[in-house]
Write a protein that holds these residues in place. Structure first.
Motif, short mmCIF file in Angstrom:
data_model
loop_
_atom_site.label_atom_id
_atom_site.label_comp_id
_atom_site.label_asym_id
_atom_site.label_seq_id
_atom_site.Cartn_x
_atom_site.Cartn_y
_atom_site.Cartn_z
N ASP A 151 -6.93 25.51 2.36
CA ASP A 151 -7.99 26.37 1.86
C ASP A 151 -7.95 26.50 0.34
N GLU A 152 -6.92 25.93 -0.27
CA GLU A 152 -6.80 25.96 -1.72
C GLU A 152 -6.77 24.51 -2.23
N PRO A 153 -6.97 24.28 -3.52
CA PRO A 153 -6.95 22.91 -4.03
C PRO A 153 -5.62 22.21 -3.78
N VAL A 154 -5.69 20.92 -3.55
CA VAL A 154 -4.50 20.09 -3.36
C VAL A 154 -4.47 19.06 -4.47
N LYS A 155 -3.33 18.95 -5.16
CA LYS A 155 -3.18 17.97 -6.24
C LYS A 155 -2.26 16.84 -5.76
N LEU A 156 -2.62 15.63 -6.12
CA LEU A 156 -1.83 14.48 -5.72
C LEU A 156 -1.90 13.42 -6.80
N SER A 157 -0.90 12.54 -6.84
CA SER A 157 -0.86 11.53 -7.89
C SER A 157 -0.16 10.27 -7.41
N PHE A 158 -0.56 9.15 -8.01
CA PHE A 158 0.06 7.86 -7.79
C PHE A 158 0.79 7.45 -9.07
N ALA A 216 0.86 -1.19 0.00
CA ALA A 216 0.00 0.00 0.00
C ALA A 216 0.89 1.23 0.00
N SER A 217 0.43 2.28 -0.69
CA SER A 217 1.26 3.49 -0.83
C SER A 217 0.39 4.74 -0.77
N THR A 218 0.97 5.80 -0.26
CA THR A 218 0.32 7.11 -0.28
C THR A 218 0.80 7.88 -1.51
N PRO A 219 0.08 8.90 -1.95
CA PRO A 219 0.43 9.58 -3.21
C PRO A 219 1.55 10.60 -3.05
N LYS A 220 2.05 11.03 -4.18
CA LYS A 220 2.95 12.17 -4.22
C LYS A 220 2.12 13.44 -4.21
N PHE A 274 -8.30 7.88 -11.61
CA PHE A 274 -7.97 7.31 -10.31
C PHE A 274 -6.46 7.16 -10.11
N ILE A 275 -5.71 7.95 -10.86
CA ILE A 275 -4.25 8.05 -10.68
C ILE A 275 -3.90 9.44 -10.16
N SER A 276 -4.41 10.46 -10.83
CA SER A 276 -4.22 11.84 -10.38
C SER A 276 -5.53 12.37 -9.82
N PHE A 277 -5.43 13.11 -8.71
CA PHE A 277 -6.61 13.60 -8.01
C PHE A 277 -6.44 15.07 -7.66
N ARG A 278 -7.58 15.74 -7.46
CA ARG A 278 -7.59 17.12 -6.99
C ARG A 278 -8.61 17.22 -5.87
N MET A 279 -8.21 17.79 -4.74
CA MET A 279 -9.07 17.94 -3.57
C MET A 279 -9.35 19.42 -3.35
N THR A 280 -10.64 19.78 -3.25
CA THR A 280 -11.01 21.19 -3.13
C THR A 280 -12.06 21.37 -2.04
N VAL A 298 -3.68 4.67 -1.42
CA VAL A 298 -4.34 5.11 -0.19
C VAL A 298 -4.22 6.63 -0.10
N ILE A 299 -5.36 7.30 0.01
CA ILE A 299 -5.35 8.75 0.18
C ILE A 299 -5.53 9.05 1.66
N PHE A 300 -4.43 9.45 2.28
CA PHE A 300 -4.38 9.72 3.72
C PHE A 300 -4.57 11.22 3.94
N PRO A 301 -5.09 11.64 5.08
CA PRO A 301 -5.26 13.08 5.34
C PRO A 301 -4.00 13.88 5.04
N ILE A 302 -4.19 15.03 4.39
CA ILE A 302 -3.07 15.86 3.95
C ILE A 302 -3.08 17.22 4.62
N THR A 303 -4.23 17.88 4.65
CA THR A 303 -4.32 19.25 5.14
C THR A 303 -4.75 19.27 6.62
#
Length: 446
Positions: free
Chosen positions: A206-213, A192-196, A273-279, A223-228
């Motif tokens: 408070d701004e969008p967060v981009k992440l990728s596997f 299992a791995s968390t994203p870059k 489901f490889i690159s994601f954006r959280m807003t 696995v998308i673990f809490p970031i902010t």
């Protein structure tokens, strides 16, 4: 015409439910052997610490760099022997963590690559992200249907995983719905791995967060673990939907960000489901849990089902997807199984007959059950019919767990003439049921 009594109608509904609900034997249980590496942070420093004094992190780095080279190399080799088979690219992970410790390195002018990697290892720890629970699933069709036989469909299942400290993260599974309606789950990846994280480290949330596997990672490895800070105690209850717009499909998920003190609704979006954006979502209607996005625009606007008052369900419209204000009340607790509160159980599902909205209700002894409502297709504020009795309620074998007497889902999917319903049991594990659409609609009262 003789009118049936409410009691006879209720008995008929219960009997029909006992025959149309096909529970699968697909128990997805938490696996404590699945781990990711997370940053380890020493306990908070005393508030009266002199700025010129060294911190605990400095002390740890000092001790590591004081080791002679042979000892350092031996220790690093031992760490790799113990942990390398449990994680991908472990040395690279150590080096990335060492980069985060630059302030602790500042007093030192010379250090080797081995020393940096060893320091990185000292500031990481393994976290069993689904040690306690694997629940509240949602399901969407996989963006890649190549090689799937006619009448079948590959899907992606999202799940809420809970580990030590009751911290929630987002994990995935893949599977296949066969032409006969039976469901299969693919084997889970061992690692299992968390994203870059592609957003600067100074991100406040408070701004969008981009992440990728990596595309080479199996989706069950991601696995998308809490970031902010707003997510620090959990990314909870993602409600995924395949959103169609101008012939293009994009996947969105509303979820609850929990800081340990406050909650807010946020939006996750992806094409693959490889690159994601959280807003973060804005507006008065986005301050509570359980928002479910319609799978297409309604009257040229985005539409959402929300529960901003903790009790009732509202229909909300927006022009920009990220701002949600106001809303029109469409469903309130009416029947005994939902007297405490109602909520949505995922995005509405489009049928020929209207929008099928799965709901949850809370009744006596805080017992959760799953029901449904049918909304008008052209005007979803009109409720055409709803469940007098639950579609799914905790069975005697499904009452025990972390939170007793709960069945819950974050989203179902239509496949041919059936609804494929993944659902959680007692906030502990997950299972599947399938329901014939025609039978389900017959249980709804106008």
């Amino acid at each position: 015409m003789h009118k049936r009594s409410d009691t006879s109608r209720q008995i008929e509904i219960i009997l029909s439910q006992s025959t149309f609900l096909n529970r699968q034997a697909l128990f997805l249980r938490p696996d404590p052997s699945r781990v990711v590496v997370r940053p380890f942070k020493p306990a908070t420093e005393p508030r009266d610490l002199n700025p010129t004094d060294k911190t605990r992190a400095n002390h740890i780095v000092d001790r590591v760099l004081a080791l002679d080279l042979q000892t350092a190399e031996s220790m690093l080799a031992d760490i790799l022997e113990n942990f390398e088979g449990r994680h991908r690219n472990l040395l690279a992970t150590f080096e990335c963590r060492a980069e985060d410790m630059e302030d602790a390195f500042t007093p030192h002018t010379e250090f080797t690559k081995v020393q940096r990697q060893l320091v990185g290892a000292y500031f990481l720890h393994e976290y069993s992200f689904e040690a306690s629970a694997l629940f509240n699933p949602s399901i969407v069709a996989h963006p890649d249907q190549s090689g799937v036989s006619p009448g079948s469909r590959r899907f992606i299942l999202s799940l809420r995983a809970v580990g030590e400290g009751h911290v929630s993260s987002l994990t995935f599974r893949t599977g296949l719905i066969k032409a006969d309606g039976s469901v299969e789950i693919e084997p889970t990846a061992r690692l299992a791995s968390t994203p870059k994280i592609q957003t600067p480290r100074s991100v406040t949330g408070d701004e969008p967060v981009k992440l990728s596997f990596s595309a080479q990672q199996h989706i069950s490895e991601r696995v998308i673990f809490p970031i902010t800070p707003a997510q620090s105690n959990g990314i909870e209850d993602a409600r995924f939907v395949a959103f169609e717009d101008s012939g293009q499909t994009k996947f969105y998920a509303t979820y609850t960000a929990y800081s340990g003190k406050a909650i807010r609704s946020e939006l996750l979006e992806t094409d693959d489901f490889i690159s994601f954006r959280m807003t973060p979502l804005r507006g008065s209607a986005a301050r509570n849990k359980g928002m479910g996005l319609f799978p297409r625009k309604v009257d040229a606007q985005y539409a959402m089902i929300g529960r901003q008052d903790n009790e009732n369900l509202y229909l909300i419209y927006s022009d920009d997807l990220y701002t949600w204000d106001g809303g029109q009340l469409i469903l309130s607790p009416k029947f005994p199984w939902e007297f405490v509160q109602m909520g949505n159980c995922g995005s509405p599902i489009e049928l020929d007959e209207g929008w099928l909205l799965l709901t949850h209700g809370v009744g006596p002894v805080r017992k959760y059950a799953i029901g449904a409502a049918l909304l008008d297709k052209s005007d979803p504020s009109k409720v055409l019919a709803r469940s007098r009795e639950p579609l799914v309620r905790p069975e005697p074998s499904e009452r025990e767990g972390y939170v007793p007497n709960v069945v819950y889902t974050c989203g179902a999917m239509r496949h041919n003439d059936q609804i494929i319903l993944p659902y959680a049991v007692c906030d502990t594990f997950s299972n599947f049921s399938t329901i014939k659409i025609v039978d389900l609609l017959l249980t709804l009262d106008g």
